[in-house]
Design an enzyme around this catalytic site. Structure first.
Site, PDB file in Angstrom:
ATOM      1  N   LEU A   1      -4.095 -43.002 115.641  1.00  0.00           N
ATOM      2  CA  LEU A   1      -4.935 -44.043 116.227  1.00  0.00           C
ATOM      3  C   LEU A   1      -5.709 -44.731 115.121  1.00  0.00           C
ATOM      4  CD1 LEU A   1      -6.235 -42.216 119.417  1.00  0.00           C
ATOM      5  CD2 LEU A   1      -4.297 -43.742 119.166  1.00  0.00           C
TER       6      LEU A   1
ATOM      7  N   SER B   1      -1.476 -32.531 124.550  1.00  0.00           N
ATOM      8  CA  SER B   1      -2.214 -32.877 123.334  1.00  0.00           C
ATOM      9  C   SER B   1      -2.616 -31.672 122.492  1.00  0.00           C
ATOM     10  CB  SER B   1      -3.469 -33.642 123.730  1.00  0.00           C
ATOM     11  OG  SER B   1      -4.343 -33.725 122.654  1.00  0.00           O
TER      12      SER B   1
ATOM     13  N   ARG C   1       2.516 -36.286 109.966  1.00  0.00           N
ATOM     14  CA  ARG C   1       1.233 -36.880 110.314  1.00  0.00           C
ATOM     15  C   ARG C   1       0.280 -35.840 110.873  1.00  0.00           C
ATOM     16  NH1 ARG C   1      -0.945 -38.471 114.913  1.00  0.00           N
ATOM     17  NH2 ARG C   1       0.938 -38.616 116.179  1.00  0.00           N
TER      18      ARG C   1
ATOM     19  N   GLY D   1       0.044 -52.933 121.188  1.00  0.00           N
ATOM     20  CA  GLY D   1      -0.633 -51.639 121.180  1.00  0.00           C
ATOM     21  C   GLY D   1      -1.876 -51.737 120.303  1.00  0.00           C
ATOM     22  N   LEU D   2      -2.398 -50.598 119.897  1.00  0.00           N
ATOM     23  CA  LEU D   2      -3.640 -50.610 119.115  1.00  0.00           C
ATOM     24  C   LEU D   2      -3.533 -51.491 117.884  1.00  0.00           C
ATOM     25  CD1 LEU D   2      -4.861 -46.915 119.140  1.00  0.00           C
ATOM     26  CD2 LEU D   2      -5.927 -48.888 120.210  1.00  0.00           C
ATOM     27  N   ALA D   3      -2.443 -51.375 117.130  1.00  0.00           N
ATOM     28  CA  ALA D   3      -2.325 -52.120 115.880  1.00  0.00           C
ATOM     29  C   ALA D   3      -2.247 -53.622 116.158  1.00  0.00           C
ATOM     30  CB  ALA D   3      -1.098 -51.653 115.101  1.00  0.00           C
ATOM     31  N   GLY D   4      -1.372 -54.009 117.078  1.00  0.00           N
ATOM     32  CA  GLY D   4      -1.188 -55.428 117.382  1.00  0.00           C
ATOM     33  C   GLY D   4      -2.460 -56.054 117.942  1.00  0.00           C
TER      34      GLY D   4
ATOM     35  N   HIS E   1       6.453 -32.890 117.948  1.00  0.00           N
ATOM     36  CA  HIS E   1       5.146 -32.335 118.342  1.00  0.00           C
ATOM     37  C   HIS E   1       5.348 -30.921 118.876  1.00  0.00           C
ATOM     38  CE1 HIS E   1       1.287 -31.843 120.329  1.00  0.00           C
ATOM     39  NE2 HIS E   1       0.862 -32.919 119.711  1.00  0.00           N
TER      40      HIS E   1
ATOM     41  N   ARG F   1       1.237 -29.925 112.413  1.00  0.00           N
ATOM     42  CA  ARG F   1       2.234 -29.953 113.472  1.00  0.00           C
ATOM     43  C   ARG F   1       3.617 -29.472 113.044  1.00  0.00           C
ATOM     44  NH1 ARG F   1       0.413 -35.581 116.445  1.00  0.00           N
ATOM     45  NH2 ARG F   1      -1.456 -34.664 117.346  1.00  0.00           N
TER      46      ARG F   1
END
Lengths: 287, 663
Positions: free
Chosen positions: B419, B250, B413, B11-14, B236, B297
């Site tokens: 992200l 969203s 969060r 994903g984004l981090a990896g 959420h 949230r």
């Protein structure tokens, strides 16, 4: 409520059970066979939730125990591109294939088959590595210097963003390829004593000769219009001029009609065709 | 031979870590359950936060972004990593811009921004309503570029089975299984990076993708890694209920002006558009005039839950939900800024949200907790760049980044910060990983017995499962039961009796999960056995969530226990009200002494042991979060007076610290 009456009528038609006919295959090179399953109906089901039930019960409709049906899925909201299969004859995402709609079209049963143009791994799972290989072929990336902080990129007009954003939504699902008459299946079997790496190499060579596909042509156009991406425009056009490039497109326009994201693939193909022509002429005159 | 890194998860981090490691010259093996382009980051919709040139001129700065994140997280994060992230955020967006992300633009061509929850500034950059997908693709493209250069090798459709440790407890690689051929093999590596996302599937249905089982993190936990703040699970506020999945709607829908409401009258069966304005209850706007629909949230979720469950104002007689209304916004604007998510609603619900208000309800969405990781603090209170300690778990050489670490979001969060934390932790950890490898013996010279032993252990587990051990349990049904238990006991509102019962039930499930009978005992693309392993490995995480929640007798961020809530002030008389506020602040301080601590769990093979660690609050002193509380202004006043008195009492801080505090 405006829709009260038709809804009530629909309620009455809801079945207790759903019949599913699945084209299975145990492994590459093995024969395909049909199998019938039956699952309980629930409101708001999609094909994924049907397959989840099929996996949990692992029993055909005549009661014999079978291995669960294999399939691929991920996000379940049509942004990851995993769960492509052929449902009632049409290639599409199974997460957004709603059972109520399918039953409206064909109340008897839902028919599930793996994609046609990719080698079957097992049941509804196929090997789509060719699709990603094509993205390497057209160098679908922006050739930045590196990942250090160098400030912002160039300004982009709203019009350009609105042209590019739809193309960048391509989720590599493969629907366009499955529907394309010019995109034909390439399936290689491992040879005796062949290593995984050697097989992969041989496979990539075969892929690189086949049609690159509408998705990759569209990505080439996306990066050719990026202010930095276009520094490699010639290389991408060379790739599209090579065998299996743009000239392989037969203009059947199936790609655009099956794309779940309504990406203007034929517009991209037309753009690519023009760009390749201009580039070829330029090459002649520059010689 | 060059030092190799194994990155688990794409994903984004990896991907960010892989791309940066490759740039620094390290070859990377990427192991992923799915082609990395299909990772769960694609589901992120709304955007990514950073201070911008524009917000700066409205009074915003990095420190305020940092403060919003800490305050939104109810002070449960160590502050140095969060500070570093907030100060890096503009650079992250610049980089993504250069990589070709199709961010929405202003008419002049700048990156457009929208407002998200928990802040008063328009900090959020976005690409339609598919920002996560667009960011992921940009990183995926760069990694593909490195792959074609030969520096990155992808192992897609491979399942990570666990880290390999040498006799000193250092991580020297990973064991993984090919999900097609079922081959189990070792990947010796000088560092292993786990970037495997959240654990939503522990709850059965959530907004997460089917890959987000938490089992990879659990395998590290079971191998001796510590797990932090497990009990903090973000629910959420706005999701679309579904049979297979709860699909996210969203926060950007509210960021672009979406309004949440219910009819004032219970069971009002009128068509929503026929209900006049005066008979609509815009409960978030009424209760939180400053933030309106964009409260953090955790707050929005509890309000929606409360309106439906306790006040009986659900808008649908057959299920719980409220309206999220966009119908007052022009169609063209909706399509330009929110197209992606509106299509999802339309496709899955068959209703056009541009014409009719959406029906939404909260759903499990994000794991704030995760693998415990370390950091090295710099002189200015941020992180020391290039330190091998940054993002390293307590297992030397094993790193965790992205949603599967516990570091950035505390008890709750903020929207559009995930992200950021994923890309930031990936990019920032890479130089430290390189330095770790430089200062340690290369695994290439190690005896292969360690690797063979690790593979043999996994082969034994695999074979035992296939042979069935005479059991008759169905792994799919165990998963369903687990999801039901967790959803009932450990989501929006938590209660100790229920948590105790749930814990006992999950322990039973643990026993039962050892006796699974597989319906597929073959050795080709066997999804049944892969799933069974992941269900077994969800259980340690589930137990840790429950135990952490049980032991935490307070309310903090996403963790809410009615019995320990600090309530509104009741007195009308100003003197009495003041006295109540003093008492409120006393309680608050007392509670912080006991609970302003991260839970840190270890696992003994059957049950977690949950201990506590102090939180580094050296940069921003904790203060009460008072959203919507009656008497908030008096409490705030008392709290300010106490803070001033305290700072006068304390010895002078060092110059650098003082500067930071006064920013």
């Amino acid at each position: 409520m405006i829709a009260a009456t038709p809804e009530v009528a629909k309620e009455r038609r809801k079945p207790q059970k759903i019949n599913v006919r699945i084209l299975r295959q145990d492994a590459p090179g093995k024969p395909q066979y049909w199998e019938r399953h039956q699952v309980d109906y629930e409101p708001d089901m999609n094909v994924i939730s049907v397959l989840q039930k099929v996996a949990a019960q692992s029993k055909t409709s005549d009661g014999s125990a079978v291995a669960p049906v294999s399939w691929d899925c991920g996000c379940l909201e049509e942004v990851c591109g995993s769960c492509t299969m052929v449902i009632n004859g049409r290639v599409r995402q199974s997460c957004s294939a709603l059972v109520d709609r399918l039953l409206e079209q064909a109340p008897e049963e839902i028919e599930l088959r793996p994609m046609n143009k990719f080698p079957v791994v097992r049941d509804l799972m196929v090997d789509r590595s060719r699709l990603f290989r094509a993205l390497q072929r057209v160098k679908a990336w922006v050739p930045v210097d590196g990942y250090y902080d160098m400030g912002a990129g160039p300004k982009i007009s709203r019009d350009d963003q609105e042209r590019d954003y739809p193309l960048s939504q391509c989720m590599s699902c493969g629907c366009c390829l499955d529907a394309c008459p010019q995109f034909t299946k390439i399936e290689l079997q491992r040879q005796p004593n062949e290593s995984e790496d050697d097989l992969k190499k041989r496979r990539n060579e075969a892929y690189d000769e086949g049609f690159v596909g509408p998705h990759a042509i569209s990505q080439a156009m996306l990066f050719n219009s990026n202010p930095v991406g276009k520094n490699m425009a010639d290389e991408r056009l060379e790739a599209l001029m090579a065998p299996g490039g743009i000239q392989a497109c037969g203009n059947a326009q199936n790609c655009v009609s099956v794309c779940p994201k309504q990406i203007p693939l034929t517009t991209s193909i037309a753009r690519a065709g023009r760009a390749v022509t201009v580039y070829a002429l330029k090459k002649i005159f520059d010689r | 031979m060059a030092n190799r890194v194994v990155v688990i998860g794409g994903g984004l981090a990896g991907l960010a870590a892989t791309m940066k490691l490759a740039e620094l010259g390290a070859p990377v093996d990427m192991i992923s359950l799915t082609p990395v382009k299909r990772s769960h980051s694609v589901c992120a919709q709304g955007g990514i936060n950073s201070v911008s040139d524009l917000t700066r001129q409205e009074g915003d700065n990095e420190w305020t972004h940092f403060d919003d994140t800490i305050y939104g997280g109810d002070f449960l994060q160590h502050q140095p990593p969060v500070k570093e992230m907030s100060f890096w955020a503009p650079k992250v967006i610049d980089l993504m811009d250069r990589l070709g992300v199709t961010f929405n633009r202003t008419p002049e061509g700048f990156i457009d921004r929208r407002r998200f929850g928990g802040t008063l500034y328009r900090r959020t950059a976005f690409a339609g309503a598919t920002t996560g997908q667009q960011l992921l693709y940009a990183l995926d493209e760069q990694v593909r570029r490195r792959e074609s250069e030969g520096l990155v090798k992808k192992y897609e459709f491979w399942d990570f089975l666990g880290p390999m440790l040498d006799d000193n407890g250092r991580c020297v690689g990973a064991v993984a299984q090919d999900m097609v051929s079922m081959e189990i093999r070792s990947f010796p590596a000088d560092a292993v990076v786990v970037a495997t996302g959240g654990c939503g599937l522990v709850y059965g249905r959530s907004t997460m993708s089917v890959f987000c089982t938490g089992s990879a993190a659990s395998r590290c936990f079971q191998a001796g890694g510590k797990y932090g703040n497990a009990e903090f699970i973000q629910v959420h506020p706005t999701a679309i209920p579904g049979a297979d999945k709860l699909r996210l709607m969203s926060e950007s829908a509210r960021g672009e002006g979406g309004r949440v409401w219910v009819p004032r009258r219970p069971n009002d069966s009128r068509y929503p558009k026929d209900i006049p304005e005066s008979e609509r209850y815009y409960f978030l706007e009424e209760r939180f005039p400053k933030y309106g629909n964009l409260v953090p949230r955790d707050i929005a979720t509890r309000q929606i839950f409360n309106v439906c469950v306790n006040e009986g104002l659900s808008v649908d007689p057959t299920r719980l939900c409220v309206y999220l209304d966009l119908t007052h916004i022009p169609r063209a604007e909706l399509d330009r800024k929110l197209g992606g998510i509106l299509e999802i609603y339309e496709k899955f619900q068959g209703v056009d949200p541009r014409e009719e208000p959406m029906k939404i309800f909260p759903a499990v969405h994000y794991s704030m907790g995760g693998l415990w990781v370390d950091y090295e603090k710099s002189a200015d209170g941020g992180l020391l760049p290039g330190s091998p300690k940054n993002q390293m778990t307590n297992i030397p050489g094993l790193y965790a980044i992205g949603e599967c670490d516990y570091q950035y979001h505390g008890a709750n969060r903020l929207g559009a910060n995930s992200l950021l934390s994923c890309i930031f932790s990936g990019l920032f950890s890479a130089p430290g990983i390189i330095n770790w490898m430089k200062s340690n013996k290369s695994v290439a010279s190690m005896s292969s017995t360690i690797f063979e032993r690790a593979v043999a252990k996994q082969q034994d587990r695999h074979k035992a499962l296939l042979s069935g051990n005479g059991g008759s349990e169905n792994p799919y049904l165990i998963h369903q039961e687990l999801g039901d238990i967790m959803t009932r006991s450990a989501t929006v509102v938590r209660e100790n009796t229920q948590l105790t019962e749930a814990y006992a039930k999950v322990l039973e499930l643990q026993e039962r999960s050892k006796r699974c009978a597989l319906s597929d005992t073959g050795n080709w693309s066997n999804q049944n056995v892969i799933f069974t392993k992941s269900v077994q490995d969800m259980i340690p995480v589930a137990l840790t969530i429950l135990k952490g929640a049980l032991q935490r007798d307070e309310c903090r961020g996403a963790h809410f226990k009615e019995a320990f809530a600090q309530n509104s002030l009741t007195a009308e008389d100003p003197i009495e009200r003041r006295r109540q506020a003093e008492e409120w602040c006393d309680d608050f301080e007392k509670n912080n002494k006991q609970f302003l601590k991260s839970s840190v769990a270890t696992f003994d093979g059957t049950e977690p042991d949950v201990q506590y660690e102090d939180v580094d609050t050296s940069l921003i002193p904790p203060r009460p979060r008072l959203y919507g509380l009656v008497g908030a202004e008096v409490i705030e006043e008392v709290w300010k007076e106490r803070s001033v008195a305290k700072s006068l009492d304390q010895p002078k801080a060092s110059t650098s610290e003082k500067q930071l505090v006064s920013v």
